[in-house]
Design a protein around this motif. Structure first.
Motif, PDB file in Angstrom:
ATOM      1  N   VAL A  70       0.816  -1.203   0.000  1.00 16.63           N
ATOM      2  CA  VAL A  70       0.000   0.000   0.000  1.00 16.63           C
ATOM      3  C   VAL A  70       0.854   1.259   0.000  1.00 16.63           C
ATOM      4  O   VAL A  70       1.865   1.342   0.695  1.00 16.63           O
ATOM      5  CB  VAL A  70      -0.931  -0.017   1.237  1.00 16.63           C
ATOM      6  N   LYS A  71       0.443   2.250  -0.795  1.00 15.24           N
ATOM      7  CA  LYS A  71       1.005   3.592  -0.742  1.00 15.24           C
ATOM      8  C   LYS A  71       0.010   4.516  -0.041  1.00 15.24           C
ATOM      9  O   LYS A  71      -1.168   4.189   0.118  1.00 15.24           O
ATOM     10  CB  LYS A  71       1.296   4.127  -2.147  1.00 15.24           C
ATOM     11  N   ASP A  72       0.491   5.704   0.334  1.00 15.62           N
ATOM     12  CA  ASP A  72      -0.395   6.647   1.014  1.00 15.62           C
ATOM     13  C   ASP A  72      -1.580   7.066   0.141  1.00 15.62           C
ATOM     14  O   ASP A  72      -2.666   7.370   0.664  1.00 15.62           O
ATOM     15  CB  ASP A  72       0.385   7.881   1.463  1.00 15.62           C
ATOM     16  N   LEU A 123      -9.321   4.700   9.735  1.00 15.03           N
ATOM     17  CA  LEU A 123      -8.256   5.559  10.261  1.00 15.03           C
ATOM     18  C   LEU A 123      -6.930   4.834  10.071  1.00 15.03           C
ATOM     19  O   LEU A 123      -6.820   3.636  10.401  1.00 15.03           O
ATOM     20  CB  LEU A 123      -8.498   5.860  11.741  1.00 15.03           C
ATOM     21  N   HIS A 124      -5.935   5.532   9.530  1.00 14.10           N
ATOM     22  CA  HIS A 124      -4.623   4.913   9.328  1.00 14.10           C
ATOM     23  C   HIS A 124      -3.531   5.976   9.338  1.00 14.10           C
ATOM     24  O   HIS A 124      -3.654   7.013   8.682  1.00 14.10           O
ATOM     25  CB  HIS A 124      -4.572   4.152   8.002  1.00 14.10           C
ATOM     26  N   ILE A 125      -2.479   5.719  10.095  1.00 19.31           N
ATOM     27  CA  ILE A 125      -1.312   6.603  10.096  1.00 19.31           C
ATOM     28  C   ILE A 125      -0.584   6.446   8.775  1.00 19.31           C
ATOM     29  O   ILE A 125      -0.355   5.329   8.295  1.00 19.31           O
ATOM     30  CB  ILE A 125      -0.384   6.272  11.275  1.00 19.31           C
ATOM     31  N   GLY A 126      -0.202   7.556   8.147  1.00 14.78           N
ATOM     32  CA  GLY A 126       0.440   7.525   6.845  1.00 14.78           C
ATOM     33  C   GLY A 126       1.861   6.987   6.883  1.00 14.78           C
ATOM     34  O   GLY A 126       2.579   7.126   7.876  1.00 14.78           O
ATOM     35  N   SER A 127       2.256   6.365   5.792  1.00 15.10           N
ATOM     36  CA  SER A 127       3.621   5.881   5.557  1.00 15.10           C
ATOM     37  C   SER A 127       4.201   5.071   6.707  1.00 15.10           C
ATOM     38  O   SER A 127       5.342   5.303   7.135  1.00 15.10           O
ATOM     39  CB  SER A 127       4.555   7.059   5.243  1.00 15.10           C
ATOM     40  N   GLN A 184       1.051  12.488   8.457  1.00 16.11           N
ATOM     41  CA  GLN A 184      -0.327  12.515   7.983  1.00 16.11           C
ATOM     42  C   GLN A 184      -1.106  11.334   8.548  1.00 16.11           C
ATOM     43  O   GLN A 184      -0.589  10.207   8.610  1.00 16.11           O
ATOM     44  CB  GLN A 184      -0.374  12.484   6.455  1.00 16.11           C
ATOM     45  N   VAL A 185      -2.334  11.596   8.952  1.00 17.23           N
ATOM     46  CA  VAL A 185      -3.245  10.543   9.371  1.00 17.23           C
ATOM     47  C   VAL A 185      -4.444  10.588   8.432  1.00 17.23           C
ATOM     48  O   VAL A 185      -5.052  11.650   8.237  1.00 17.23           O
ATOM     49  CB  VAL A 185      -3.701  10.727  10.828  1.00 17.23           C
ATOM     50  N   PHE A 186      -4.770   9.446   7.838  1.00 12.95           N
ATOM     51  CA  PHE A 186      -5.866   9.348   6.877  1.00 12.95           C
ATOM     52  C   PHE A 186      -7.094   8.781   7.590  1.00 12.95           C
ATOM     53  O   PHE A 186      -7.020   7.718   8.217  1.00 12.95           O
ATOM     54  CB  PHE A 186      -5.473   8.459   5.701  1.00 12.95           C
ATOM     55  N   SER A 187      -8.211   9.474   7.472  1.00 12.77           N
ATOM     56  CA  SER A 187      -9.391   9.023   8.193  1.00 12.77           C
ATOM     57  C   SER A 187     -10.655   9.663   7.635  1.00 12.77           C
ATOM     58  O   SER A 187     -10.629  10.767   7.088  1.00 12.77           O
ATOM     59  CB  SER A 187      -9.264   9.363   9.684  1.00 12.77           C
ATOM     60  N   THR A 233      -8.864   3.124  15.863  1.00 17.23           N
ATOM     61  CA  THR A 233      -7.488   3.412  16.268  1.00 17.23           C
ATOM     62  C   THR A 233      -6.488   2.817  15.286  1.00 17.23           C
ATOM     63  O   THR A 233      -6.812   1.919  14.506  1.00 17.23           O
ATOM     64  CB  THR A 233      -7.197   2.844  17.664  1.00 17.23           C
ATOM     65  N   ASP A 234      -5.276   3.340  15.358  1.00 15.51           N
ATOM     66  CA  ASP A 234      -4.147   2.785  14.605  1.00 15.51           C
ATOM     67  C   ASP A 234      -2.874   3.194  15.316  1.00 15.51           C
ATOM     68  O   ASP A 234      -2.846   4.191  16.070  1.00 15.51           O
ATOM     69  CB  ASP A 234      -4.136   3.299  13.163  1.00 15.51           C
ATOM     70  N   GLN A 235      -1.810   2.438  15.110  1.00 21.24           N
ATOM     71  CA  GLN A 235      -0.529   2.816  15.690  1.00 21.24           C
ATOM     72  C   GLN A 235       0.609   2.390  14.783  1.00 21.24           C
ATOM     73  O   GLN A 235       0.457   1.498  13.937  1.00 21.24           O
ATOM     74  CB  GLN A 235      -0.349   2.219  17.083  1.00 21.24           C
ATOM     75  N   ALA A 236       1.735   3.042  14.950  1.00 15.65           N
ATOM     76  CA  ALA A 236       2.926   2.742  14.160  1.00 15.65           C
ATOM     77  C   ALA A 236       4.152   3.077  14.996  1.00 15.65           C
ATOM     78  O   ALA A 236       4.146   4.037  15.778  1.00 15.65           O
ATOM     79  CB  ALA A 236       2.939   3.548  12.861  1.00 15.65           C
ATOM     80  N   THR A 237       5.192   2.297  14.848  1.00 18.08           N
ATOM     81  CA  THR A 237       6.452   2.552  15.533  1.00 18.08           C
ATOM     82  C   THR A 237       7.481   3.043  14.527  1.00 18.08           C
ATOM     83  O   THR A 237       7.733   2.369  13.517  1.00 18.08           O
ATOM     84  CB  THR A 237       6.971   1.297  16.243  1.00 18.08           C
TER      85      THR A 237
END
Length: 892
Positions: free
Chosen positions: A595-597, A612-616, A639-642, A689-693
């Motif tokens: 997936v791309k942004d 809802l998804h955190i970008g990149s 960027q956060v997509f939602s 919700t979404d999270q990314a490290t």
């Protein structure tokens, strides 16, 4: 009711009922042998050496389309396999069915020519009974000569995609009773279904087709059509008796009516089934049966108000699709084709432009089941040949496309002649060119007439590149029922506002012609990022901004019936260069379907379920320079997509703030710390919700900062983008000018080719490397590169490439701007490189190591002493010194 506004609903590929109908269909995909080349080989030479075992689907162009060697093999390949026919089949009619062989096929059975086909994207059927041996255990040899050579008589002649060769779709053997539905109708199933009138109260069904009696006896046959719902309940039935002579082909035309049909739509793609069954009237034996899905709905295009489905307005938003995959060419399984349609559905799309050619039947079947409206087009792309053979083949392909895809409820548009005026033959304005233009218009009229005759219900379309005046002058905006524009304003040319001006121009000049945006998109290399993106930088962020601007305009203009992103996924285009050589990277997915942004952007705007998804998140290693302050942090946008009203973002458990998404995007300034950073995003109510490290590497403002020890640095000279190399898990920073205590270049200027569309750097394929973004940019005339690192021992790698070349390159054919390649001013370049006062490269020259368009790097070990850091000096001998990239890592 206006018939033009009603949709015919049907499905082509017959579903066999072997236990009852005596129709047997087997795939022949295993245990083939393959021989590449040898165009002079004859069927009698099939035992020659050089064969390898393969499985179909297969293409011979999986490797040579991805290497650095220009061009790929276009020629002959041979396939053979042993075919064992049961002795019980001797009283049956046997056919070989090929779903796709590129692009010319000759079929031999037991050394005898059995049939041939021209066109790599439509199916064909070969009668095989007369050539087979039916002795128990006898091995029949099936030999196929496939040829994807350039051929001026076979479309397509050119295109921004790779013309793979091979038997790249399924092969089947079909055994039927001597009485069966017609297998000789242009690769179709011989049964065609339409719904001339549809409403919520009543629908009519028309079934036409033909069957053959090859039994040698006069037959009394019962033809039964049965319409069943999704649960298998019979809704309607029609039966008629025919008296058929031996060798006779019989045409039929039957009608049914259905009260209160359940309607088909993207939200509820309800499918009925309609069977056609032939039985012997005296014995009751089923001789042949085929089953097709059927959907009821009606639609229309309105030049002012857009598209309507089942009486309700619906904006068509989706993608186009090419049929290849990373490392596999176009030899995909059915499951992979289906998964692409599933990915489009998961994006929230409701339309698929099957372009630039008919594709595997699994694609349109999936559209039927999943509720994706579709168009399909014949492969007359970019230009034509003026020969009668070309016109004949183009018309035959178009007819095959229509007959083979006729029975699909998802299909609403037949298209042809994509961007056929992009690169016209002959000198502009010459009599020869005007004659060529007349040939194009004439062929367009023939294709249109053929389509209307075959299918008076569906719409027709020509997709054009944005040369409005030329297409309009040649009547290509007037011949089809719909006009499609492939728009790249803000990418190849101009800016985003130019797109809005263009569609308004169409609506003003052609107020009665419904409009679709049949292509729009921007290349995005998932490794490239920028907080200040610019046109043609190939960053993820620019592509997202591009799609945002286009979607806002598309949604705001009711007269735009639909819009199609180019493309669902990145795809092979062997002649392309730039940061992703041999790949057109305009997909919202990568070539291996990551997936791309841009994909996330459309999910946020099109999905009706909470999203809802955190970008990149794949950019999981980032870097930046610490901002002044007591705590080393670096602030960068995220960027956060939602599709939620409000978004809350946390960093390492601490709330950063809230934001309201605009066009599905909320932007947060995130103060990253050195090391792991946990981002947590949630809707305002906390339900989504979404999270990314993100592992962040803080580069100290002053390199001798004891609280933040220096470890490593990668700098991409002449570039303002961040480049993430996932293969080596390294992050490259944009260049900056040297400041005392820090690092950077001294002197020089950013390389930019004159009259190039790219903001900086080269658009060439950099040979010998996978790090094209590093080697395609550079600082010319550089004097020094200084790093005020602490005392210690360091490895330094310097990266160079000569971006000028004595070899003239043609401009990208498909940039839709019409510009020609600017001259490449190549000249001798020689310079010395010293490190900390000692010679390192003495000299470096484009006459030696620095071969034009090819990457070269040099690594050494350097000791920094007495707080003097590292100074690299570039001294010109002839021409200007250059530097493309530098890597510095502390050893101890």
């Amino acid at each position: 009711m206006n018939k033009r506004s009603l949709l015919p609903l049907f499905m082509l590929l017959a579903v066999a009922m072997p236990s009852e109908a005596q129709r047997i269909t087997q795939t022949l995909n295993s245990n083939w042998e393959f021989h590449l080349g040898n165009e002079s080989m004859q069927p009698a030479d099939s035992n020659a050496a050089g064969w390898t075992w393969i499985t179909v689907p297969h293409t011979w162009n999986t490797q040579d389309t991805e290497d650095d060697e220009p061009g790929y093999y276009r020629g002959t390949g041979w396939y053979k396999k042993k075919l064992y026919i049961p002795s019980g089949w001797k009283d049956k009619d046997i056919y070989l069915f090929f779903n796709g062989v590129a692009q010319q096929a000759d079929v031999y059975i037991n050394g005898k020519p059995a049939g041939s086909h021209k066109g790599g994207y439509t199916a064909f059927c070969i009668p095989a009974s007369a050539y087979l041996s039916y002795k128990a255990g006898a091995a029949n040899e099936l030999l196929i000569k496939a040829d994807n050579s350039e051929n001026e008589t076979i479309p397509p002649l050119s295109g921004d995609f790779t013309f793979f060769g091979g038997i790249y779709r399924d092969v089947q053997v079909i055994a039927l009773n001597k009485v069966h539905f017609n297998m000789g109708d242009h690769g179709s199933g011989g049964v065609f279904i339409t719904t001339p009138t549809v409403s919520a109260e009543q629908a009519s069904v028309t079934i036409r087709g033909s069957f053959v009696n090859n039994s040698g006896q006069r037959k009394e046959l019962t033809l039964t059509h049965r319409l069943t719902d999704a649960a298998g309940m019979t809704i309607a039935q029609d039966t008629i008796v025919y008296h058929v002579n031996p060798g006779e082909k019989t045409a039929f035309l039957r009608n049914m009516n259905v009260a209160h049909p359940r309607l088909w739509s993207p939200d509820a793609p309800y499918l009925y089934r309609i069977s056609a069954q032939l039985t012997d009237r005296h014995t009751g034996k089923i001789l042949d049966e085929v089953v097709n899905p059927l959907g009821f709905r009606w639609y229309r295009f309105d030049a002012a108000k857009g598209f309507f489905l089942n009486g309700k307005p619906l904006k068509l938003i989706g993608t186009s699709r090419h049929q290849d995959y990373a490392g596999m060419g176009n030899a995909l399984s059915r499951a992979m084709h289906i998964h692409d349609v599933e990915l489009l559905k998961q994006m929230g799309g409701n339309f698929l432009r099957i372009a630039h050619y008919p594709q595997d039947p699994a694609v349109i079947e999936a559209c039927d089941r999943l509720g994706i409206l579709a168009s399909v087009e014949t492969p007359v792309v970019n230009r034509i040949s003026e020969s009668e053979d070309f016109a004949r083949n183009a018309l035959n392909m178009h007819l095959e496309m229509i007959r083979q895809n006729f029975n699909h409820p998802s299909l609403i548009i037949w298209a042809y002649m994509n961007e056929v005026l992009l690169r016209p033959r002959y000198e502009k304005g010459s009599p020869e060119q005007e004659a060529y233009f007349k040939k194009i218009t004439s062929l367009a009229r023939k294709l249109e007439l053929l389509t209307r005759k075959e299918d008076p219900y569906r719409y027709t379309l020509i997709p054009n590149h944005a040369d409005f005046d030329l297409y309009n002058r040649l009547q290509l905006t007037k011949i089809p029922m719909l006009v499609g524009w492939n728009c790249y304003q803000g990418w190849y040319t101009g800016n985003f506002k130019d797109f809005e001006r263009f569609v308004e121009w169409h609506h003003r000049e052609l107020p009665q012609k419904p409009l679709l945006i049949t292509e729009y998109g921007a290349d995005a290399d998932n490794r490239l990022h920028s907080s200040s993106p610019v046109r043609f930088d190939k960053t993820v962020e620019y592509a997202t901004a591009y799609h945002r601007a286009y979607l806002e305009t598309i949604r705001s203009k009711p007269f735009i019936a639909g819009a199609v992103i180019w493309n669902l996924a990145d795809f092979s285009s062997e002649t392309r260069a730039e940061s992703t050589p041999h790949i057109n990277s305009k997909g919202v997915l990568t070539m291996d379907r990551k997936v791309k942004d841009a994909y996330r952007f459309y999910q946020a705007n099109l999905l009706k379920t909470p999203y809802l998804h955190i970008g990149s998140p794949e950019w999981d290693l980032r870097a930046g320079i610490a901002r002044p302050g007591n705590k080393p942090v670096c602030t960068q946008p995220v960027q956060v997509f939602s599709n939620q009203e409000e978004i809350v973002l946390k960093l390492n458990g601490q709330t950063l703030g809230t934001a309201k998404p605009r066009s599905g995007i909320a932007v947060f300034q995130v103060p990253f710390i050195n090391g792991p950073n946990l981002l947590q995003a949630a809707s305002g109510d906390g339900k989504v919700t979404d999270q990314a490290t993100i592992d962040f590497q803080i580069i100290p403002t002053r390199l001798n900062d004891k609280d933040l020890p220096f470890t490593s640095l990668n700098v991409n000279l002449g570039d303002q983008r961040y480049f993430y190399d996932p293969a080596d898990h390294e992050i490259w920073l944009p260049e900056k000018e040297y400041a005392k205590g820090s690092w950077g270049y001294i002197g020089g200027h950013v390389f930019k080719k004159k009259d190039s569309r790219v903001a900086y750097g080269s658009d060439k394929n950099m040979l010998g490397t996978g790090l094209d973004p590093v080697y395609a940019t550079q600082r010319e005339g550089i004097k020094q590169f200084k790093m005020d690192v602490p005392d210690g021992v360091y490895t330094i790698t310097l990266h160079f490439a000569e971006l000028h070349s004595p070899r003239q390159h043609e401009t990208l054919v498909y940039n839709l701007s019409g510009s020609e390649a600017a001259p490449d001013h190549f000249s001798v370049r020689t310079f010395n490189v010293d490190i900390n006062g000692g010679p390192f490269l003495s000299p470096l020259s484009n006459q030696q190591y620095m071969v034009p368009e090819r990457a070269v790097s040099f690594t050494t070990t350097v000791s920094a002493q007495q707080n003097k850091g590292i100074t690299i000096v570039f001294t010109p001998i002839e021409g200007e010194p250059v530097l493309n990239g530098i890597q510095v890592r502390k050893i101890y």
